[in-house]
Design a protein around this motif. Structure first.
Motif, PDB file in Angstrom:
ATOM      1  N   ALA A 145       0.831  -1.209   0.000  1.00 42.23           N
ATOM      2  CA  ALA A 145       0.000   0.000   0.000  1.00 42.23           C
ATOM      3  C   ALA A 145       0.863   1.255   0.000  1.00 42.23           C
ATOM      4  N   VAL A 146       1.919   1.259   0.815  1.00 46.46           N
ATOM      5  CA  VAL A 146       2.805   2.424   0.881  1.00 46.46           C
ATOM      6  C   VAL A 146       3.575   2.581  -0.428  1.00 46.46           C
ATOM      7  N   GLN A 147       3.988   1.461  -1.017  1.00 45.64           N
ATOM      8  CA  GLN A 147       4.701   1.519  -2.290  1.00 45.64           C
ATOM      9  C   GLN A 147       3.840   2.174  -3.372  1.00 45.64           C
ATOM     10  N   ALA A 148       2.569   1.798  -3.429  1.00 46.97           N
ATOM     11  CA  ALA A 148       1.666   2.390  -4.419  1.00 46.97           C
ATOM     12  C   ALA A 148       1.469   3.881  -4.154  1.00 46.97           C
ATOM     13  N   LEU A 149       1.417   4.247  -2.883  1.00 48.95           N
ATOM     14  CA  LEU A 149       1.210   5.647  -2.509  1.00 48.95           C
ATOM     15  C   LEU A 149       2.405   6.518  -2.891  1.00 48.95           C
ATOM     16  N   TRP A 150       3.613   5.975  -2.735  1.00 52.85           N
ATOM     17  CA  TRP A 150       4.828   6.759  -2.919  1.00 52.85           C
ATOM     18  C   TRP A 150       5.510   6.564  -4.275  1.00 52.85           C
ATOM     19  N   ALA A 151       4.919   5.760  -5.129  1.00 56.71           N
ATOM     20  CA  ALA A 151       5.571   5.440  -6.404  1.00 56.71           C
ATOM     21  C   ALA A 151       5.830   6.695  -7.240  1.00 56.71           C
ATOM     22  N   GLU A 152       4.893   7.645  -7.221  1.00 53.52           N
ATOM     23  CA  GLU A 152       5.059   8.852  -8.043  1.00 53.52           C
ATOM     24  C   GLU A 152       6.240   9.703  -7.591  1.00 53.52           C
ATOM     25  N   ASP A 153       6.695   9.496  -6.365  1.00 49.80           N
ATOM     26  CA  ASP A 153       7.842  10.249  -5.859  1.00 49.80           C
ATOM     27  C   ASP A 153       9.155   9.502  -6.061  1.00 49.80           C
ATOM     28  N   GLY A 154       9.116   8.462  -6.893  1.00 49.29           N
ATOM     29  CA  GLY A 154      10.333   7.754  -7.266  1.00 49.29           C
ATOM     30  C   GLY A 154      10.903   6.856  -6.191  1.00 49.29           C
ATOM     31  N   LEU A 155      10.082   6.440  -5.243  1.00 51.45           N
ATOM     32  CA  LEU A 155      10.566   5.607  -4.151  1.00 51.45           C
ATOM     33  C   LEU A 155      10.122   4.166  -4.350  1.00 51.45           C
ATOM     34  N   THR A 156      11.073   3.247  -4.201  1.00 53.28           N
ATOM     35  CA  THR A 156      10.758   1.814  -4.276  1.00 53.28           C
ATOM     36  C   THR A 156      11.069   1.164  -2.934  1.00 53.28           C
ATOM     37  N   LEU A 157      10.323   0.112  -2.626  1.00 53.08           N
ATOM     38  CA  LEU A 157      10.460  -0.566  -1.346  1.00 53.08           C
ATOM     39  C   LEU A 157      10.707  -2.057  -1.541  1.00 53.08           C
ATOM     40  N   GLN A 158      11.457  -2.622  -0.612  1.00 47.27           N
ATOM     41  CA  GLN A 158      11.714  -4.060  -0.609  1.00 47.27           C
ATOM     42  C   GLN A 158      11.651  -4.559   0.822  1.00 47.27           C
ATOM     43  N   ALA A 159      10.948  -5.665   1.044  1.00 42.80           N
ATOM     44  CA  ALA A 159      10.866  -6.242   2.380  1.00 42.80           C
ATOM     45  C   ALA A 159      12.178  -6.935   2.739  1.00 42.80           C
ATOM     46  N   LEU A 160      12.604  -6.784   3.992  1.00 39.93           N
ATOM     47  CA  LEU A 160      13.791  -7.455   4.496  1.00 39.93           C
ATOM     48  C   LEU A 160      13.380  -8.575   5.454  1.00 39.93           C
ATOM     49  N   PRO A 161      14.226  -9.583   5.647  1.00 42.63           N
ATOM     50  CA  PRO A 161      13.853 -10.725   6.491  1.00 42.63           C
ATOM     51  C   PRO A 161      13.501 -10.363   7.932  1.00 42.63           C
ATOM     52  N   ASN A 162      14.052  -9.261   8.448  1.00 43.61           N
ATOM     53  CA  ASN A 162      13.791  -8.893   9.845  1.00 43.61           C
ATOM     54  C   ASN A 162      12.527  -8.053  10.029  1.00 43.61           C
ATOM     55  N   GLY A 163      11.747  -7.891   8.969  1.00 44.88           N
ATOM     56  CA  GLY A 163      10.509  -7.113   9.062  1.00 44.88           C
ATOM     57  C   GLY A 163      10.671  -5.656   8.693  1.00 44.88           C
ATOM     58  N   HIS A 164      11.884  -5.179   8.529  1.00 42.02           N
ATOM     59  CA  HIS A 164      12.127  -3.811   8.072  1.00 42.02           C
ATOM     60  C   HIS A 164      11.988  -3.744   6.557  1.00 42.02           C
ATOM     61  N   TRP A 165      11.968  -2.521   6.054  1.00 41.59           N
ATOM     62  CA  TRP A 165      11.899  -2.306   4.611  1.00 41.59           C
ATOM     63  C   TRP A 165      13.154  -1.581   4.150  1.00 41.59           C
ATOM     64  N   LEU A 166      13.562  -1.885   2.929  1.00 45.42           N
ATOM     65  CA  LEU A 166      14.676  -1.191   2.292  1.00 45.42           C
ATOM     66  C   LEU A 166      14.101  -0.262   1.234  1.00 45.42           C
ATOM     67  N   ALA A 167      14.414   1.017   1.337  1.00 47.63           N
ATOM     68  CA  ALA A 167      13.850   2.020   0.428  1.00 47.63           C
ATOM     69  C   ALA A 167      14.947   2.630  -0.426  1.00 47.63           C
ATOM     70  N   LYS A 168      14.570   2.978  -1.653  1.00 48.29           N
ATOM     71  CA  LYS A 168      15.501   3.654  -2.553  1.00 48.29           C
ATOM     72  C   LYS A 168      14.781   4.783  -3.271  1.00 48.29           C
ATOM     73  N   ALA A 169      15.395   5.954  -3.272  1.00 51.26           N
ATOM     74  CA  ALA A 169      14.889   7.122  -3.995  1.00 51.26           C
ATOM     75  C   ALA A 169      16.018   8.141  -4.085  1.00 51.26           C
ATOM     76  N   PRO A 170      16.135   8.856  -5.186  1.00 50.19           N
ATOM     77  CA  PRO A 170      17.239   9.823  -5.316  1.00 50.19           C
ATOM     78  C   PRO A 170      17.263  10.863  -4.208  1.00 50.19           C
ATOM     79  N   TRP A 171      16.094  11.324  -3.753  1.00 48.26           N
ATOM     80  CA  TRP A 171      16.043  12.397  -2.772  1.00 48.26           C
ATOM     81  C   TRP A 171      16.415  11.940  -1.354  1.00 48.26           C
ATOM     82  N   LEU A 172      16.623  10.639  -1.156  1.00 49.42           N
ATOM     83  CA  LEU A 172      17.088  10.149   0.143  1.00 49.42           C
ATOM     84  C   LEU A 172      18.591  10.354   0.329  1.00 49.42           C
TER      85      LEU A 172
END
Length: 338
Positions: A145-172
Motif C-alpha cells: 500500500a505504501v509503495q503504491a502511494l509513494w511510487a510517483e515520488d520515485g521511491l521503491t520498497l523491498q521487504a527485508l527478512p527482519n521485518g524492516h523495509w529497504l527504500a531507494k529514492a534519489p532524494w534520500l
C-alpha cells in the motif's frame, strides 16, 4: 606486537554497555561475570587498539558508525584526521549491498520500520517495532500500500527478512535521520531532523499516516487488542563514500543484547552477555587455531572500542599471573568507558 595477519572477520556488539548499567550493578550488588572476555583481556590475547567516540546527540550510534567504518576503511582514516563529526554515511547502502544491489555514490537508500508512536499529552514515544507482533502477511500488505502511494515520488520498497523495509529514492541521498536505536522507548520529539532538509519525507510521512489509519490490517490489529501501525520510522540514510566497499571481510553484528538494553532489562541483558561471552571466546580460539585474525568491537551509547589480537611479550606472559589479582576487573573497567 600486534599480529601482522590481515583481519579476516570483525564482530560488532551493540549495547555492550548502556546507561544505567553501573548503577544497577552497584544497587543490586550483582556482578557481570564474563570469564571469556576477562581471560582474553588479562592474558593480553585481545587488547584495545582503537576508540571511536560519537558526539552526544548524534543521530548515529557507535555500533552503526563502527560498522560503516569497517565497510569503508577509508572513513576511519578520515575520522582520525579531523575532530569534527563526519557527515552520516548510509548504513542502508550497506544493507542494500548485502541483498544483492549494486551501490553507486549518488544513490539514495534508507531503512524503514513499520512502527507505533504512543502519544500522550507529555510525550511521543516510539515502541520497539520488533515487539509489535506484525505478521508477515500484514507487513507485506502495508508495504504494498505504501509503495503504491509513494511510487510517483520515485521511491521503491523491498521487504527485508527482519521485518524492516529497504527504500531507494534519489532524494534520500545525503539525508541525516536519527537511528531507530536512538529513538526506541524515548520521546521522539528530541530526535526530529531539520524540517527544511526533509521536506519531501515529511510530506510522504503525513500521507502514509492517513493511509495506515484506514488500512484493514490496522482494523484487524485493533480488534485483537494490538497496537496499530501508525508510523514509519526512517533511518540509515546519508551519503555513500567514493572509496571502495570492503567485500572480502566477514562482518557479523551480534544484536542479542539489544532488546534487553532498549527495555532497560538489566538482568536480561546480563544473562545475554554471559551467553555471548562464550561465543566471543570460541571465535578468538578458533581464529588462533586457523592462524586468522579476528577483531571484536564493543559499543556503548557514546563510544566503541576495537579489541584486536595481540602477542604479549615474554615478560608480560611471565608476570601476568602474578599481577592480575591486584588489578580491578578489566571487563568492568573497559565497559564503564563505553
Amino acid at each position: 606486537m600486534p599480529y601482522a595477519l590481515m583481519v579476516a572477520s570483525i564482530h560488532i556488539v551493540p549495547f555492550a554497555a548502556f546507561n544505567g548499567m553501573q548503577d544497577f550493578l552497584q544497587a543490586t550488588h550483582a556482578t557481570l561475570e564474563l570469564p571469556g572476555l576477562r581471560s582474553l583481556l588479562t592474558r593480553h590475547t585481545l587488547t584495545p587498539t582503537h576508540w571511536l567516540h560519537v558526539p552526544e546527540g548524534s543521530f548515529v550510534t557507535p555500533h552503526e558508525q563502527a560498522l560503516v567504518q569497517a565497510v569503508w576503511p577509508a572513513l576511519a582514516q578520515q575520522a582520525a584526521s579531523t575532530e569534527q563529526e563526519a557527515p552520516p554515511v548510509s548504513l542502508a547502502a550497506w544493507t542494500a549491498a548485502q541483498h544483492g544491489h549494486n551501490i553507486h555514490s549518488q544513490d539514495g537508500w534508507a531503512l524503514m520500520a513499520p512502527a507505533h508512536l504512543h502519544i500522550t499529552t507529555d510525550s511521543i514515544s516510539l515502541l520497539d517495532p520488533s515487539g509489535l507482533a506484525l505478521s508477515a502477511q500484514d507487513n507485506a500488505a502495508l508495504l504494498q500500500a505504501v509503495q503504491a502511494l509513494w511510487a510517483e515520488d520515485g521511491l521503491t520498497l523491498q521487504a527485508l527478512p527482519n521485518g524492516h523495509w529497504l527504500a531507494k529514492a534519489p532524494w534520500l541521498h545525503g539525508l541525516a535521520l536519527p537511528s531507530l536505536d536512538r529513538a526506541i522507548n524515548r520521546d521522539v520529539r528530541a530526535w526530529m531532523p531539520e524540517l527544511r532538509q526533509t521536506k519531501t519525507l515529511q510530506r510522504l510521512q503525513t500521507e502514509a499516516q492517513m493511509l495506515l489509519y484506514n488500512h484493514a490490517a490496522n482494523d484487524a490489529r485493533t480488534a485483537q487488542g494490538l497496537a496499530p501501525i501508525n508510523a514509519l520510522w526512517v533511518w540509515g540514510t546519508g551519503s555513500i563514500p567514493a572509496s571502495p566497499m570492503q567485500t572480502t571481510l566477514q562482518i557479523e553484528v551480534h544484536d542479542t543484547l539489544r532488546t534487553a538494553a532498549l527495555r532497560g532489562d538489566y538482568r536480561g541483558w546480563t544473562a545475554a552477555w554471559q551467553t555471548l561471552d562464550q561465543v566471543l571466546l570460541d571465535s578468538v580460539q578458533n581464529a588462533q587455531q586457523n592462524t586468522d585474525s579476528v577483531q571484536w568491537i564493543l559499543a556503548g551509547e557514546q563510544q566503541a572500542v576495537t579489541l584486536s589480537p595481540h602477542t604479549p611479550s615474554w615478560f608480560t606472559r611471565l608476570t601476568q599471573g602474578w599481577t592480575s589479582w591486584r588489578k580491578s576487573d578489566p571487563v568492568q573497567a573497559l565497559l564503564q568507558q563505553l
